[in-house]
Design a protein around this motif. Structure first.
Motif, PDB file in Angstrom:
ATOM      1  N   THR A  82      19.609  17.233 123.269  1.00 44.36           N
ATOM      2  CA  THR A  82      19.343  16.355 122.132  1.00 44.36           C
ATOM      3  C   THR A  82      20.048  16.902 120.898  1.00 44.36           C
ATOM      4  N   THR A  83      20.081  16.100 119.850  1.00 46.95           N
ATOM      5  CA  THR A  83      20.738  16.524 118.614  1.00 46.95           C
ATOM      6  C   THR A  83      20.007  17.693 117.967  1.00 46.95           C
ATOM      7  N   SER A  84      18.740  17.897 118.305  1.00 42.76           N
ATOM      8  CA  SER A  84      18.000  19.032 117.754  1.00 42.76           C
ATOM      9  C   SER A  84      18.081  20.267 118.646  1.00 42.76           C
ATOM     10  N   GLY A  85      18.794  20.167 119.784  1.00 40.21           N
ATOM     11  CA  GLY A  85      19.001  21.322 120.634  1.00 40.21           C
ATOM     12  C   GLY A  85      18.054  21.430 121.809  1.00 40.21           C
TER      13      GLY A  85
ATOM     14  N   GLN B  47       9.018  12.476 125.164  1.00 37.80           N
ATOM     15  CA  GLN B  47       9.660  11.189 124.929  1.00 37.80           C
ATOM     16  C   GLN B  47      10.424  11.255 123.606  1.00 37.80           C
ATOM     17  N   VAL B  48      11.741  10.963 123.655  1.00 36.98           N
ATOM     18  CA  VAL B  48      12.581  11.011 122.464  1.00 36.98           C
ATOM     19  C   VAL B  48      13.305   9.678 122.302  1.00 36.98           C
ATOM     20  N   VAL B  49      13.766   9.426 121.088  1.00 41.03           N
ATOM     21  CA  VAL B  49      14.538   8.222 120.804  1.00 41.03           C
ATOM     22  C   VAL B  49      15.912   8.369 121.437  1.00 41.03           C
ATOM     23  N   LYS B  50      16.473   7.276 121.949  1.00 46.66           N
ATOM     24  CA  LYS B  50      17.781   7.347 122.597  1.00 46.66           C
ATOM     25  C   LYS B  50      18.863   7.876 121.665  1.00 46.66           C
ATOM     26  N   ALA B  51      18.759   7.570 120.391  1.00 49.08           N
ATOM     27  CA  ALA B  51      19.761   8.029 119.436  1.00 49.08           C
ATOM     28  C   ALA B  51      19.740   9.542 119.269  1.00 49.08           C
ATOM     29  N   ALA B  52      18.677  10.208 119.722  1.00 46.38           N
ATOM     30  CA  ALA B  52      18.568  11.657 119.596  1.00 46.38           C
ATOM     31  C   ALA B  52      19.301  12.392 120.711  1.00 46.38           C
ATOM     32  N   ILE B  53      19.828  11.674 121.701  1.00 48.86           N
ATOM     33  CA  ILE B  53      20.577  12.319 122.772  1.00 48.86           C
ATOM     34  C   ILE B  53      21.951  12.687 122.236  1.00 48.86           C
ATOM     35  N   GLY B  54      22.242  13.983 122.194  1.00 48.37           N
ATOM     36  CA  GLY B  54      23.499  14.465 121.640  1.00 48.37           C
ATOM     37  C   GLY B  54      24.644  14.416 122.626  1.00 48.37           C
TER      38      GLY B  54
END
Length: 153
Positions: A58-61, A85-92
């Motif tokens: 994810t974008t947060s690592g 569960q994460v938002v799709k936009a958070a996938i880095g």
């Protein structure tokens, strides 16, 4: 007394000197928007290619394996039995499978282990009686400690 009218020296090309910075600014804005558009397209392709079993960061690592995808959310398994569960936009980005590289790594370590010679059991170990000891009292001296190079606030 006679006054003479002397024309002021003009800078010449007054319109062009204003036009060049304007062209540079417009060019920079166009280039930045083009770069952002490419990044958005790459992100959209990454999110579209998500499938269960894909390893992602994810974008947060946060590193995890995709378990389920919805319209807006992705469920990741970050540890055995731990689902987030994460938002799709958070996938880095997607981590490629390392099965091929892992097999090659084990082959090379096996070859390296075969190449290392084991010491012979019949050889005597080298004994240096006073190595690393203080001559006066027979105790091992500690290595000198260096001060820290920076301080933390």
């Amino acid at each position: 007394m006679q006054l003479l009218a002397v024309p002021m020296a003009s800078s010449g090309g007054g319109g062009i000197t204003l036009l060049i910075p304007l062209i540079l600014i417009v060019g920079m804005i166009w280039f930045m928007s083009r770069t952002q558009r490419k990044q958005r397209e790459r992100q959209a392709q990454t999110v579209a290619s998500l499938a269960p079993g894909t390893k992602v960061i994810t974008t947060s690592g946060l590193v995890g394996i995709v378990e389920e995808t919805d319209d807006d959310y992705v469920t990741l398994e970050i540890s055995d039995g731990v689902l987030v569960q994460v938002v799709k936009a958070a996938i880095g980005r997607i981590i490629p499978d390392e099965d091929v590289t892992a097999d090659e790594a084990t082959d090379s370590t096996d070859e390296a282990a075969d190449a290392v010679e084991e010491p012979a059991a019949d050889k005597d170990p080298v004994d240096v009686p006073d190595a690393g000891r203080d001559k006066a009292d027979g105790k091992v001296q500690d290595a000198p400690k260096t001060p820290p190079t920076h301080t933390e606030n």
